[in-house]
Design a protein around this motif. Structure first.
Motif, PDB file in Angstrom:
ATOM      1  N   GLY A 140      -9.797   5.107   4.797  1.00  0.00           N
ATOM      2  CA  GLY A 140     -10.062   4.863   6.210  1.00  0.00           C
ATOM      3  C   GLY A 140     -11.530   4.881   6.576  1.00  0.00           C
ATOM      4  N   LEU A 141     -12.388   5.226   5.622  1.00  0.00           N
ATOM      5  CA  LEU A 141     -13.829   5.281   5.860  1.00  0.00           C
ATOM      6  C   LEU A 141     -14.509   4.199   5.034  1.00  0.00           C
ATOM      7  CD1 LEU A 141     -14.250   9.159   5.557  1.00  0.00           C
ATOM      8  CD2 LEU A 141     -13.971   7.826   7.653  1.00  0.00           C
ATOM      9  N   ILE A 142     -15.506   3.561   5.609  1.00  0.00           N
ATOM     10  CA  ILE A 142     -16.198   2.499   4.881  1.00  0.00           C
ATOM     11  C   ILE A 142     -17.453   3.051   4.219  1.00  0.00           C
ATOM     12  CG2 ILE A 142     -17.443   1.743   6.963  1.00  0.00           C
ATOM     13  CD1 ILE A 142     -17.259  -1.133   5.762  1.00  0.00           C
ATOM     14  N   ALA A 149     -18.048  -3.741   7.863  1.00  0.00           N
ATOM     15  CA  ALA A 149     -16.723  -3.404   8.405  1.00  0.00           C
ATOM     16  C   ALA A 149     -16.051  -4.611   9.053  1.00  0.00           C
ATOM     17  CB  ALA A 149     -16.839  -2.256   9.409  1.00  0.00           C
ATOM     18  N   ASP A 150     -16.799  -5.370   9.817  1.00  0.00           N
ATOM     19  CA  ASP A 150     -16.199  -6.496  10.551  1.00  0.00           C
ATOM     20  C   ASP A 150     -15.761  -7.625   9.636  1.00  0.00           C
ATOM     21  OD1 ASP A 150     -16.589  -5.153  12.895  1.00  0.00           O
ATOM     22  OD2 ASP A 150     -18.494  -6.140  13.370  1.00  0.00           O
ATOM     23  N   LYS A 151     -16.238  -7.636   8.415  1.00  0.00           N
ATOM     24  CA  LYS A 151     -15.873  -8.710   7.489  1.00  0.00           C
ATOM     25  C   LYS A 151     -14.547  -8.452   6.775  1.00  0.00           C
ATOM     26  CE  LYS A 151     -20.613 -10.261   6.688  1.00  0.00           C
ATOM     27  NZ  LYS A 151     -21.635 -10.611   5.675  1.00  0.00           N
ATOM     28  N   TYR A 152     -14.030  -7.236   6.922  1.00  0.00           N
ATOM     29  CA  TYR A 152     -12.749  -6.924   6.289  1.00  0.00           C
ATOM     30  C   TYR A 152     -11.620  -7.658   7.002  1.00  0.00           C
ATOM     31  CZ  TYR A 152     -14.031  -3.237   2.971  1.00  0.00           C
ATOM     32  OH  TYR A 152     -14.521  -2.543   1.900  1.00  0.00           O
ATOM     33  N   PRO A 153     -10.619  -8.104   6.274  1.00  0.00           N
ATOM     34  CA  PRO A 153      -9.456  -8.744   6.929  1.00  0.00           C
ATOM     35  C   PRO A 153      -8.770  -7.758   7.864  1.00  0.00           C
ATOM     36  CG  PRO A 153      -9.407  -9.058   4.534  1.00  0.00           C
ATOM     37  CD  PRO A 153     -10.482  -8.074   4.817  1.00  0.00           C
ATOM     38  N   SER A 154      -8.278  -8.261   8.967  1.00  0.00           N
ATOM     39  CA  SER A 154      -7.539  -7.419   9.914  1.00  0.00           C
ATOM     40  C   SER A 154      -6.171  -7.074   9.326  1.00  0.00           C
ATOM     41  CB  SER A 154      -7.367  -8.143  11.246  1.00  0.00           C
ATOM     42  OG  SER A 154      -8.628  -8.392  11.833  1.00  0.00           O
ATOM     43  N   LYS A 159      -4.749   1.690   5.828  1.00  0.00           N
ATOM     44  CA  LYS A 159      -6.178   1.907   5.600  1.00  0.00           C
ATOM     45  C   LYS A 159      -6.824   0.566   5.257  1.00  0.00           C
ATOM     46  CE  LYS A 159      -5.393   6.674   4.213  1.00  0.00           C
ATOM     47  NZ  LYS A 159      -5.876   7.206   5.489  1.00  0.00           N
ATOM     48  N   ARG A 160      -7.968   0.341   5.869  1.00  0.00           N
ATOM     49  CA  ARG A 160      -8.526  -1.011   5.865  1.00  0.00           C
ATOM     50  C   ARG A 160      -9.574  -1.237   4.773  1.00  0.00           C
ATOM     51  NH1 ARG A 160     -11.750  -3.709  11.010  1.00  0.00           N
ATOM     52  NH2 ARG A 160     -11.868  -5.855  10.211  1.00  0.00           N
ATOM     53  N   TYR A 161     -10.232  -0.146   4.310  1.00  0.00           N
ATOM     54  CA  TYR A 161     -11.430  -0.338   3.504  1.00  0.00           C
ATOM     55  C   TYR A 161     -11.197  -0.022   2.022  1.00  0.00           C
ATOM     56  CZ  TYR A 161     -13.230  -0.188   8.239  1.00  0.00           C
ATOM     57  OH  TYR A 161     -13.427  -0.413   9.567  1.00  0.00           O
ATOM     58  N   LEU A 162     -11.927  -0.749   1.190  1.00  0.00           N
ATOM     59  CA  LEU A 162     -11.769  -0.644  -0.257  1.00  0.00           C
ATOM     60  C   LEU A 162     -12.408   0.642  -0.787  1.00  0.00           C
ATOM     61  CD1 LEU A 162     -12.217  -3.407  -2.895  1.00  0.00           C
ATOM     62  CD2 LEU A 162     -13.682  -1.387  -3.072  1.00  0.00           C
ATOM     63  N   ASN A 163     -11.745   1.236  -1.790  1.00  0.00           N
ATOM     64  CA  ASN A 163     -12.310   2.346  -2.551  1.00  0.00           C
ATOM     65  C   ASN A 163     -12.221   1.983  -4.031  1.00  0.00           C
ATOM     66  OD1 ASN A 163     -11.715   4.957  -4.264  1.00  0.00           O
ATOM     67  ND2 ASN A 163     -12.929   5.602  -2.501  1.00  0.00           N
ATOM     68  N   SER A 164     -13.322   2.169  -4.744  1.00  0.00           N
ATOM     69  CA  SER A 164     -13.389   1.713  -6.137  1.00  0.00           C
ATOM     70  C   SER A 164     -12.889   2.752  -7.125  1.00  0.00           C
ATOM     71  CB  SER A 164     -14.836   1.346  -6.492  1.00  0.00           C
ATOM     72  OG  SER A 164     -15.671   2.497  -6.363  1.00  0.00           O
ATOM     73  N   LEU A 210      -5.435  -4.583  -1.009  1.00  0.00           N
ATOM     74  CA  LEU A 210      -5.660  -3.131  -1.010  1.00  0.00           C
ATOM     75  C   LEU A 210      -4.323  -2.407  -0.883  1.00  0.00           C
ATOM     76  CD1 LEU A 210      -8.746  -2.759   1.400  1.00  0.00           C
ATOM     77  CD2 LEU A 210      -8.708  -3.376  -1.022  1.00  0.00           C
ATOM     78  N   ASP A 211      -4.276  -1.206  -1.395  1.00  0.00           N
ATOM     79  CA  ASP A 211      -3.090  -0.351  -1.263  1.00  0.00           C
ATOM     80  C   ASP A 211      -3.165   0.338   0.101  1.00  0.00           C
ATOM     81  OD1 ASP A 211      -0.837   1.152  -1.771  1.00  0.00           O
ATOM     82  OD2 ASP A 211      -1.893   2.639  -2.985  1.00  0.00           O
ATOM     83  N   HIS A 212      -2.892  -0.441   1.143  1.00  0.00           N
ATOM     84  CA  HIS A 212      -3.155   0.004   2.515  1.00  0.00           C
ATOM     85  C   HIS A 212      -2.389   1.266   2.896  1.00  0.00           C
ATOM     86  CE1 HIS A 212      -5.478  -3.572   3.472  1.00  0.00           C
ATOM     87  NE2 HIS A 212      -4.506  -4.357   3.004  1.00  0.00           N
ATOM     88  N   LYS A 213      -1.190   1.440   2.384  1.00  0.00           N
ATOM     89  CA  LYS A 213      -0.342   2.563   2.825  1.00  0.00           C
ATOM     90  C   LYS A 213      -0.121   3.608   1.728  1.00  0.00           C
ATOM     91  CE  LYS A 213       1.858   0.012   6.543  1.00  0.00           C
ATOM     92  NZ  LYS A 213       3.117  -0.334   7.236  1.00  0.00           N
ATOM     93  N   CYS A 214      -1.089   3.668   0.814  1.00  0.00           N
ATOM     94  CA  CYS A 214      -1.136   4.767  -0.165  1.00  0.00           C
ATOM     95  C   CYS A 214       0.150   4.889  -0.975  1.00  0.00           C
ATOM     96  CB  CYS A 214      -1.448   6.096   0.530  1.00  0.00           C
ATOM     97  SG  CYS A 214      -2.945   6.067   1.545  1.00  0.00           S
ATOM     98  N   GLN A 215       0.686   3.765  -1.399  1.00  0.00           N
ATOM     99  CA  GLN A 215       1.858   3.813  -2.257  1.00  0.00           C
ATOM    100  C   GLN A 215       1.490   4.270  -3.665  1.00  0.00           C
ATOM    101  OE1 GLN A 215       5.017   3.284  -1.211  1.00  0.00           O
ATOM    102  NE2 GLN A 215       4.184   3.031   0.850  1.00  0.00           N
ATOM    103  N   ILE A 216       0.319   3.850  -4.120  1.00  0.00           N
ATOM    104  CA  ILE A 216      -0.148   4.210  -5.461  1.00  0.00           C
ATOM    105  C   ILE A 216      -1.325   5.173  -5.390  1.00  0.00           C
ATOM    106  CG2 ILE A 216      -1.192   3.333  -7.592  1.00  0.00           C
ATOM    107  CD1 ILE A 216       0.343   0.739  -7.179  1.00  0.00           C
TER     108      ILE A 216
END
Length: 756
Positions: A140-142, A149-154, A159-164, A210-216
């Motif tokens: 949830g944090l960029i 931030a604004d370039k991320y797909p809606s 959770k919207r932002y990528l984590n490596s 992205l795994d938006h809803k923390c399934q993995i």
């Protein structure tokens, strides 16, 4: 008729619809075999976090390949700033050999701050359900560039932002991503992946999401409040309460590493309600198999006036460990305690392997003294362990040192607590500013409702450190001094984080600014045994002659152990008392130490009354049957004495005078001194009490001759009082009595007229 026609048409349509549906429903893809999952992780050193990661992977039978082990880390301090590019470079090199394996699924994860909570089958099933070729963890944090931030797909939710820290995908697609890397090792890996993901064309052609809803993947940074432990049969899971998911990979990114340590005390199988601690006996040291015990340097720190210090030293002596293998370093910051240390040194200087004392004249700060003690072990190649103890620790378990060594942890302490309080020598969590916070399991651990070995963020008072760790991971020599923190907090923070040291293997001076990845040493507390307690030093007044006597409120357990007769409890378990005269009961109550210190306190005060009738200390100013005495109130011991009566005399009263409930109150509490020269006896009298206690404070035939008490009504005399034993008898009406003459020496008794 119309109705029957309608039913016929409807049934025909239903059959047609079902047949179409059955022919058009696609077959579910076959599950990906777990053998087709390869875990790639980067670790340049085998830290505590890395070993924990590998244990969790082994528990679920993951196939793991470690990249970069032994290589110098040049990826920056990824815990505090940008960096981590070295991980992408190593992954790129590894993927070159895997790029053509189209059915291979690669899971790339961090290792120092990550654990598995589920197995390969689950992670592959969830990856298939995502229906993409590459899946990144989300948060949830960029980071590291908020401008993106604004370039991320809606998205509608999640959770919207990528984590490596977590990537899963088919090998050819992962290879196409990392093959684009052409930057430096200390460039930012997350920014690299973010820019690829934010490119709409690449996102589509590489089929990324992205795994938006923390399934993995569950990243904890910014999400601690979303996560709970879910206890189930045989295994514990992490549950995301927002998305009602059970993540498979739990990542303590950012400042959540301590929270990951807490979760890893349970996940996946470290502790369960059914089986307790399942890892506590892993990798233990069997001392019975060693040719000889390791040398231990014991550092003792006396930083403030501390009650029961002689008893502390005696407990140190009784540790079940070869004394020639114990080397003693004592730092004493209190002039008051020099007499105690001198006595201990004179009696035991040849008992230990070595004995070093640094006194208040050295004017060392606490941090400097603790650094000195630890450094003595660090510089001695034969020092196997450093055992640090503050003087407020009462170790009641003689096996403590052996039990700690057997657990085979780099830093471990025994749980010790204040009597009947939740105050202990560890914290289960830290607040955002680095100070105390109560973890969910703190109370259960302190009360030993959950028993095990626990990874914790802070400990103090007593702990064991491996000598090899002091000479390697903790080789710096100023661990107890940091900013404005107290020494214990500084040591714990330095041990936990350990990210500020120069990389000795860096190839050039220009790279010295590059910091190691977070690789702190884990600290553990064990409550597998009852080890002892902490005593309170907060209100310790050293203005008396025998100061421990006043500790009956602050440290009741230690007070009882020191001052109550060892056979006192037998009064209730074995009826250990005598009745030498009718309704005169005789029982043990004070230890020899209590008797000696009470007498010493009175003689130090010195203002004996002289046995005169005129007495300004009592109401009316006249004493009918005077004694040569000092009142407890005169030495400031009245409250403590009344508490002693309620705690240790009242239970005996109820036992011998069945049905009588004493208030445990007395106005007259005093110590009497009988000598042939001043006052040798006391004439017959009744006491102004419901009942009286009379405690002998010294030994007949050794300290005095004669003495005793005669009860006239029964013509019964007791002429052989025992030191520490008390008479208890009714005061008014029935028990007229007199004090028999003391013919030689000095006799002392403590008297209370109870319930006047």
């Amino acid at each position: 008729m119309e109705y029957l026609k309608f039913c016929f048409v409807f049934s025909c349509w239903l059959k047609f619809a079902n047949s179409v549906s059955s022919t058009e429903t696609p077959q579910a893809p076959a599950p990906i075999p777990k053998e087709k999952l390869l875990v790639l992780t980067v670790a340049t050193e085998e830290t505590d976090g890395f070993h924990r990661f590998m244990k969790s992977a082994s528990y679920f039978n993951y196939t793991v390949k470690v990249l970069g082990m032994g290589e110098a880390w040049k990826g920056g301090d990824v815990g505090r700033s940008i960096g981590g590019g070295q991980k992408v470079r190593l992954l790129k090199e590894a993927m070159e050999a895997l790029a053509d394996q189209e059915d291979l699924v690669v899971l790339s994860v961090d290792s120092y701050d990550l654990i598995f909570a589920g197995g390969p089958e689950e992670i592959l099933r969830k990856f298939q359900q995502a229906n993409h070729k590459v899946l990144f963890a989300a948060e949830g944090l960029i980071w590291p560039d908020k401008r993106l931030a604004d370039k991320y797909p809606s998205i509608r939710s999640g959770k919207r932002y990528l984590n490596s820290g977590g990537i899963i995908g088919y090998a050819p697609y992962i290879n196409r991503v990392v093959s684009q890397w052409n930057l430096h090792d200390n460039d930012d890996d997350q920014l690299f992946y973010t820019k690829i993901y934010l490119d709409p064309l690449q996102r589509e052609t590489l089929n990324m999401t992205l795994d938006h809803k923390c399934q993995i993947f569950q990243n904890l940074n910014g999400a601690v409040d979303e996560v709970l432990l879910k206890f189930g049969t045989g295994r514990v899971r992490v549950r995301n309460t927002v998305y009602d998911s059970l993540p498979v990979v739990v990542h303590g990114n950012g400042n959540t590493k301590m929270y990951l340590n807490y979760l890893a005390n349970y996940v996946p199988n470290a502790w369960t309600y059914e089986n307790g601690c399942s890892l506590c006996d892993d990798d233990i040291v069997d001392l019975s198999q060693l040719k000889e015990y390791p040398n231990v340097l014991v550092g003792v720190f006396i930083e403030q006036p501390t009650p029961f210090l002689p008893e502390f030293f005696q407990r140190l002596l009784t540790l079940d460990y070869p004394k020639d293998k114990l080397n003693l370093f004592i730092h004493n910051n209190e002039v008051y305690h020099e007499k105690h240390i001198q006595k201990f040194w004179e009696e035991n200087r040849n008992v230990f392997g070595s004995f070093k004392v640094v006194g208040p004249e050295e004017n060392l700060s606490q941090g400097e003294a603790r650094n000195m003690g630890m450094d003595l072990c660090r510089k001695d190649a034969t020092c196997g362990y450093y055992f640090s103890m503050d003087s407020d620790v009462m170790l009641t378990n003689r096996q403590t040192l052996k039990l700690l060594i057997e657990q085979n942890r780099k830093i471990i302490g025994p749980l010790v607590t204040r009597h009947s309080k939740l105050w202990s020598n560890f914290w289960g969590a830290l607040s955002l500013d680095g100070y105390y916070a109560r973890s969910e399991d703190y109370v259960d651990i302190v009360q030993r409702k959950r028993v095990g070995v626990w990874n914790i963020p802070y400990m103090a008072h007593v702990y064991l450190v491996k000598g090899s760790v002091l000479r390697n991971e903790l080789k710096e020599r100023n661990y107890f001094v940091l900013e404005k923190l107290d020494p214990d907090m500084a040591f714990c923070r330095n041990s936990r984080e350990m990210t500020s040291h120069r990389e000795k293997d860096s190839p050039s001076p220009e790279s010295f600014h590059m910091l190691r990845p977070p690789k702190g040493v884990f600290m553990y507390i064990t409550n597998r045994h009852d080890f002892g307690r902490l005593i309170s030093t907060a209100n310790y007044n050293i203005s008396h002659y025998n100061n421990d006597l006043w500790q009956i409120f602050e440290n009741p357990v230690d007070w009882k152990e020191k001052y109550i007769h060892p056979n006192y409890t037998r009064i209730f378990t074995e009826n250990h008392m005598e009745e030498p005269c009718p309704d005169v009961f005789w029982f043990p109550v004070f230890s020899e130490k209590a008797c000696d210190e009470i007498v010493g306190e009175m003689e130090h005060y010195g203002s004996w009354s002289g046995g005169r009738h005129e007495d300004k200390r009592i109401s009316g100013g006249y004493e009918t049957v005077p004694t040569d005495d000092i009142h407890m109130k005169q030495i400031g011991f009245d409250k403590e004495w009344l508490h002693f009566i309620r705690e240790f005399i009242s239970p005996v009263t109820l036992k011998v005078f069945s049905g009588y409930y004493t208030k445990g109150y007395a106005v007259m509490n005093f110590v009497v001194k009988y000598t042939p020269e001043r006052q040798a006896y006391l004439r017959p009298h009744h006491d102004s009490s419901t009942f009286t206690i009379n405690i002998a404070l010294n030994n007949k035939d050794r300290d005095f001759e004669g003495g005793g008490c005669r009860f006239h009504r029964y013509n019964c005399s007791i002429s052989s009082p025992r030191k520490g034993w008390s008479f208890m008898h009714p005061g008014r009406l029935t028990h007229l009595h007199e004090g028999l003459p003391t013919t030689n020496g000095t006799r002392y008794i403590a008297v209370s007229f109870i319930d006047p």
